[in-house]
Design a protein around this motif. Sequence first.
Motif, PDB file in Angstrom:
ATOM      1  N   CYS A  28      39.889 -21.693  52.661  1.00  0.00           N
ATOM      2  CA  CYS A  28      40.111 -22.150  51.019  1.00  0.00           C
ATOM      3  C   CYS A  28      40.339 -20.957  50.266  1.00  0.00           C
ATOM      4  O   CYS A  28      40.994 -21.022  49.073  1.00  0.00           O
ATOM      5  CB  CYS A  28      38.765 -22.791  50.648  1.00  0.00           C
ATOM      6  SG  CYS A  28      38.302 -24.173  51.746  1.00  0.00           S
ATOM      7  N   CYS A  61      43.549 -18.933  49.036  1.00  0.00           N
ATOM      8  CA  CYS A  61      44.413 -19.453  48.021  1.00  0.00           C
ATOM      9  C   CYS A  61      43.363 -19.584  46.590  1.00  0.00           C
ATOM     10  O   CYS A  61      43.747 -19.764  45.620  1.00  0.00           O
ATOM     11  CB  CYS A  61      44.994 -20.788  48.150  1.00  0.00           C
ATOM     12  SG  CYS A  61      46.124 -20.686  49.441  1.00  0.00           S
ATOM     13  N   HIS A  62      41.951 -19.575  46.744  1.00  0.00           N
ATOM     14  CA  HIS A  62      41.293 -19.908  45.614  1.00  0.00           C
ATOM     15  C   HIS A  62      40.312 -18.525  45.736  1.00  0.00           C
ATOM     16  O   HIS A  62      39.033 -18.720  46.267  1.00  0.00           O
ATOM     17  CB  HIS A  62      40.281 -21.018  45.677  1.00  0.00           C
ATOM     18  CG  HIS A  62      41.283 -22.392  45.532  1.00  0.00           C
ATOM     19  ND1 HIS A  62      41.859 -22.655  44.528  1.00  0.00           N
ATOM     20  CD2 HIS A  62      41.629 -23.273  46.689  1.00  0.00           C
ATOM     21  CE1 HIS A  62      42.415 -23.853  44.763  1.00  0.00           C
ATOM     22  NE2 HIS A  62      42.433 -24.154  46.104  1.00  0.00           N
ATOM     23  N   GLN A 115      39.320 -34.892  47.506  1.00  0.00           N
ATOM     24  CA  GLN A 115      40.130 -33.579  47.476  1.00  0.00           C
ATOM     25  C   GLN A 115      40.399 -32.933  48.599  1.00  0.00           C
ATOM     26  O   GLN A 115      41.255 -32.341  48.982  1.00  0.00           O
ATOM     27  CB  GLN A 115      39.749 -32.683  46.222  1.00  0.00           C
ATOM     28  CG  GLN A 115      40.887 -31.779  45.668  1.00  0.00           C
ATOM     29  CD  GLN A 115      40.815 -30.554  46.639  1.00  0.00           C
ATOM     30  OE1 GLN A 115      39.618 -30.065  47.289  1.00  0.00           O
ATOM     31  NE2 GLN A 115      41.988 -29.855  46.913  1.00  0.00           N
ATOM     32  N   ARG A 135      45.910 -37.121  41.347  1.00  0.00           N
ATOM     33  CA  ARG A 135      45.929 -38.084  42.402  1.00  0.00           C
ATOM     34  C   ARG A 135      44.623 -38.221  43.193  1.00  0.00           C
ATOM     35  O   ARG A 135      44.605 -39.084  44.026  1.00  0.00           O
ATOM     36  CB  ARG A 135      47.191 -37.694  43.366  1.00  0.00           C
ATOM     37  CG  ARG A 135      46.951 -36.591  44.188  1.00  0.00           C
ATOM     38  CD  ARG A 135      48.499 -36.324  45.108  1.00  0.00           C
ATOM     39  NE  ARG A 135      48.314 -35.138  45.963  1.00  0.00           N
ATOM     40  CZ  ARG A 135      48.524 -33.741  45.435  1.00  0.00           C
ATOM     41  NH1 ARG A 135      48.521 -33.567  43.863  1.00  0.00           N
ATOM     42  NH2 ARG A 135      48.302 -32.752  46.250  1.00  0.00           N
ATOM     43  N   ASN A 149      36.209 -31.487  36.088  1.00  0.00           N
ATOM     44  CA  ASN A 149      37.465 -32.273  35.891  1.00  0.00           C
ATOM     45  C   ASN A 149      37.425 -33.558  36.130  1.00  0.00           C
ATOM     46  O   ASN A 149      36.740 -34.139  37.283  1.00  0.00           O
ATOM     47  CB  ASN A 149      38.648 -31.546  37.058  1.00  0.00           C
ATOM     48  CG  ASN A 149      39.238 -30.399  36.512  1.00  0.00           C
ATOM     49  OD1 ASN A 149      39.132 -29.714  35.508  1.00  0.00           O
ATOM     50  ND2 ASN A 149      39.434 -29.589  37.508  1.00  0.00           N
ATOM     51  N   ARG A 155      47.237 -33.488  34.344  1.00  0.00           N
ATOM     52  CA  ARG A 155      46.017 -33.330  33.917  1.00  0.00           C
ATOM     53  C   ARG A 155      45.915 -32.055  32.791  1.00  0.00           C
ATOM     54  O   ARG A 155      46.232 -31.144  33.380  1.00  0.00           O
ATOM     55  CB  ARG A 155      45.132 -33.379  34.970  1.00  0.00           C
ATOM     56  CG  ARG A 155      43.588 -33.369  34.418  1.00  0.00           C
ATOM     57  CD  ARG A 155      42.790 -32.654  35.556  1.00  0.00           C
ATOM     58  NE  ARG A 155      42.949 -31.219  35.686  1.00  0.00           N
ATOM     59  CZ  ARG A 155      42.717 -30.513  36.944  1.00  0.00           C
ATOM     60  NH1 ARG A 155      42.239 -31.237  38.025  1.00  0.00           N
ATOM     61  NH2 ARG A 155      43.200 -29.707  36.879  1.00  0.00           N
ATOM     62  N   PHE A 171      43.681 -32.266  41.054  1.00  0.00           N
ATOM     63  CA  PHE A 171      45.217 -31.809  41.129  1.00  0.00           C
ATOM     64  C   PHE A 171      45.934 -31.949  39.850  1.00  0.00           C
ATOM     65  O   PHE A 171      45.477 -32.726  38.963  1.00  0.00           O
ATOM     66  CB  PHE A 171      45.736 -32.856  42.027  1.00  0.00           C
ATOM     67  CG  PHE A 171      45.252 -32.486  43.425  1.00  0.00           C
ATOM     68  CD1 PHE A 171      45.218 -31.098  43.883  1.00  0.00           C
ATOM     69  CD2 PHE A 171      45.177 -33.179  44.403  1.00  0.00           C
ATOM     70  CE1 PHE A 171      45.072 -30.693  45.043  1.00  0.00           C
ATOM     71  CE2 PHE A 171      44.573 -33.160  45.836  1.00  0.00           C
ATOM     72  CZ  PHE A 171      44.426 -31.838  46.078  1.00  0.00           C
ATOM     73  N   TRP A 172      47.132 -31.196  39.625  1.00  0.00           N
ATOM     74  CA  TRP A 172      47.743 -31.507  38.402  1.00  0.00           C
ATOM     75  C   TRP A 172      48.228 -32.806  37.947  1.00  0.00           C
ATOM     76  O   TRP A 172      48.210 -33.179  36.740  1.00  0.00           O
ATOM     77  CB  TRP A 172      48.971 -30.598  38.614  1.00  0.00           C
ATOM     78  CG  TRP A 172      48.793 -29.282  38.478  1.00  0.00           C
ATOM     79  CD1 TRP A 172      48.894 -28.315  39.688  1.00  0.00           C
ATOM     80  CD2 TRP A 172      48.722 -28.459  37.507  1.00  0.00           C
ATOM     81  NE1 TRP A 172      48.445 -27.176  39.342  1.00  0.00           N
ATOM     82  CE2 TRP A 172      48.453 -27.077  37.924  1.00  0.00           C
ATOM     83  CE3 TRP A 172      48.493 -28.439  36.080  1.00  0.00           C
ATOM     84  CZ2 TRP A 172      48.252 -25.813  37.191  1.00  0.00           C
ATOM     85  CZ3 TRP A 172      48.483 -27.387  35.286  1.00  0.00           C
ATOM     86  CH2 TRP A 172      48.050 -26.276  35.670  1.00  0.00           C
TER      87      TRP A 172
HETATM   88  C1  HEC Z   1      47.471 -22.851  50.715  1.00  0.00           C
HETATM   89  C2  HEC Z   1      46.885 -22.712  49.610  1.00  0.00           C
HETATM   90  C3  HEC Z   1      45.574 -23.344  49.453  1.00  0.00           C
HETATM   91  C4  HEC Z   1      44.361 -23.543  50.274  1.00  0.00           C
HETATM   92  C5  HEC Z   1      44.389 -22.700  51.601  1.00  0.00           C
HETATM   93  C6  HEC Z   1      43.628 -24.398  49.682  1.00  0.00           C
HETATM   94  N1  HEC Z   1      44.069 -24.775  48.602  1.00  0.00           N
HETATM   95 FE1  HEC Z   1      43.014 -25.904  46.938  1.00  0.00          FE
HETATM   96  N2  HEC Z   1      44.837 -25.961  46.217  1.00  0.00           N
HETATM   97  C7  HEC Z   1      45.814 -25.383  46.381  1.00  0.00           C
HETATM   98  C8  HEC Z   1      46.943 -25.895  45.245  1.00  0.00           C
HETATM   99  C9  HEC Z   1      48.392 -25.294  45.326  1.00  0.00           C
HETATM  100  C10 HEC Z   1      46.429 -26.938  44.408  1.00  0.00           C
HETATM  101  C11 HEC Z   1      46.993 -27.712  43.515  1.00  0.00           C
HETATM  102  C12 HEC Z   1      47.748 -28.910  44.103  1.00  0.00           C
HETATM  103  C13 HEC Z   1      48.251 -29.972  43.286  1.00  0.00           C
HETATM  104  O1  HEC Z   1      47.959 -29.803  42.084  1.00  0.00           O
HETATM  105  O2  HEC Z   1      49.084 -30.665  43.846  1.00  0.00           O
HETATM  106  C14 HEC Z   1      44.937 -26.932  45.133  1.00  0.00           C
HETATM  107  C15 HEC Z   1      43.922 -27.542  44.446  1.00  0.00           C
HETATM  108  C16 HEC Z   1      42.784 -27.621  44.798  1.00  0.00           C
HETATM  109  C17 HEC Z   1      41.765 -28.299  44.039  1.00  0.00           C
HETATM  110  C18 HEC Z   1      41.879 -29.056  42.619  1.00  0.00           C
HETATM  111  C19 HEC Z   1      41.453 -28.199  41.540  1.00  0.00           C
HETATM  112  C20 HEC Z   1      42.195 -28.850  40.186  1.00  0.00           C
HETATM  113  O3  HEC Z   1      41.835 -28.309  39.070  1.00  0.00           O
HETATM  114  O4  HEC Z   1      43.020 -29.844  40.194  1.00  0.00           O
HETATM  115  C21 HEC Z   1      40.278 -27.902  44.416  1.00  0.00           C
HETATM  116  C22 HEC Z   1      39.136 -28.413  44.112  1.00  0.00           C
HETATM  117  C23 HEC Z   1      40.757 -27.173  45.662  1.00  0.00           C
HETATM  118  N3  HEC Z   1      42.168 -27.006  45.816  1.00  0.00           N
HETATM  119  C24 HEC Z   1      39.931 -26.855  46.599  1.00  0.00           C
HETATM  120  C25 HEC Z   1      40.251 -26.238  48.156  1.00  0.00           C
HETATM  121  C26 HEC Z   1      39.250 -26.018  48.832  1.00  0.00           C
HETATM  122  C27 HEC Z   1      37.990 -26.580  48.951  1.00  0.00           C
HETATM  123  C28 HEC Z   1      40.047 -25.681  50.067  1.00  0.00           C
HETATM  124  C29 HEC Z   1      39.615 -25.454  51.516  1.00  0.00           C
HETATM  125  C30 HEC Z   1      39.210 -26.457  52.226  1.00  0.00           C
HETATM  126  C31 HEC Z   1      41.449 -25.342  49.464  1.00  0.00           C
HETATM  127  N4  HEC Z   1      41.548 -25.878  48.267  1.00  0.00           N
HETATM  128  C32 HEC Z   1      42.486 -24.747  50.230  1.00  0.00           C
HETATM  129  C33 HEC Z   1      46.039 -24.272  47.153  1.00  0.00           C
HETATM  130  C34 HEC Z   1      45.305 -24.354  48.362  1.00  0.00           C
END
Ligand code: HEC
Length: 457
Positions: free
Chosen positions: A204, A207-208, A257, A250, A242, A398, A246-247
Amino acid sequence: MPQQPIDQPEPSKQLPAAQNEIASPSAETAANESLDGETLTSEADADTSESEVGNNQVVDVDTLIDDETELDNATLFDEKSSYNEDSASDNSQQTEPTVEVEATGSGRFNPKELLRQYGATALACCLCLVLGFAASWFTRPQSVVPQEEATAEQPRPVYVAATSRRNEPISPLAPFADLEPRAIELGKRLFHDPGLSGDARISCASCHQVDQGGEDGRPVSIGIGKAVGNVNAPTVLNAALNFVQFWDGRVETLEEQLEIPIHSETEMGSSWERVVSYLTHNNDYMSQFEEVFGGPPTEERVKEAIVAYERSLITIDSPFDDWLKGDELALDSDEYSGYYLFKQLNCIACHQGPAIGGTMFQKLGEAKTYFADPQAVREIDLGRFNVTGHERDKFVFRVPALRNVASTGPYLHDGSVETLEQAVEIMIEYQVGVPTTSEDVRRIVAFLKSLSGRVPE
Ligand code: HEC
Ligand code: HEC
């Protein structure tokens, strides 16, 4: 011109305060006095903008200014909720009276006459109905209702913001109460562990990056096997605040999520079986799960731990929050007048709540068409439309939270905007629809930078 920004009843409580504030800038606190001549100029600037934003605010100010009349507001928000999923049912409610009017208007029925003739019978019938309903209500199987409610959706902990010492529409952040530290610790470990992904390379945190604004600094993310995503990764900092994730909103909860990144072929390309098997084969994890949950790793427990960690990521103690809590010196004059402009230009109508966003859906291009070239529109630009299929939801997103926005660039859903200055210029032009000066932009950016708080350990 916008501005029917209000989508759900919750934020309604905030808006009147915001509008009050705009309506009476003179009601400022001592902070005003500590400001120098520069601020005066900025207020003058702001005044000019106000007259230009005029239309934009009329409805809101007029209708919302008496925040005592909650009922009025409630009705108002109902009418305004153009992006609300429930509006379908709103419509059906609206049609009912129309049908009635037609029936009476046709002349075939005379309700008064009917009432006179059949009044007693009608009354008796009504009484029977009421008694019948009451009887069934009291004899209903008590246990069924609460149980159904409990399992229907994950209970979300109530968030209580910190107390502000100022009469401002934004509250300071406070940590979530009642988080289990050991669950947070486990969640943090899982969040940073690439072992959860299909190729054991992406976590996670890839990307975060929690210590770098909670996202990846890229326009769009790179996932498993160098797969390129299609939208900008939002920050996980304060994501627990939030109203939807997601943007395009959904999913609602952080638990839901989690399903997406775990399974997505462009993110972690994994599965719960894989995750659970990986954890079960690790003795260290086995004992940590035993310690936190009293049992081995399961899908539910993994979710619970990661979500506990995400809830712990509330960034308290920003200079702006210090100011809200009464520290006069926490903001310099640019930051303060930037905040003033933020209210004056009605940014606050969309970016509101303790996270300064994340409370409603709004259209990108509310004041002026943003996607001028229809050829250039991609599927992801349609936003909420991709979820609901409603024409009115095209280009609706959003509203992003602005906490820590200084370190979450590049900006917008597609990551197309490099700097915060550009993002603010776009907002002023396409969301608010007023001419602006670079001086105003500079001050607003200064204010936005004061929203960066402390990232929890
Ligand atoms: C490859 C990159 C990537 C990885 C790995 C990833 N994310 Fe994300 N994450 C994103 C993207 C891109 C979005 C936005 C997607 C969308 O809005 O359609 C997102 C959205 C989110 C959001 C929503 C935030 C918001 O403001 O809407 C959360 C919470 C989140 N991720 C948590 C996690 C967690 C927990 C993990 C691990 C299990 C994870 N992400 C793994 C890229 C990633
Ligand atoms: C009508 C509602 C509305 C108003 C008014 C509005 N915004 Fe926005 N704002 C949005 C939406 C929706 C987005 C996301 C658009 C997208 O990503 O495509 C956004 C995005 C942003 C972003 C980028 C955040 C990110 O993480 O990418 C910033 C910064 C911002 N707004 C600041 C402001 C400022 C400053 C003002 C006032 C001058 C303002 N907004 C007025 C709805 C609004």
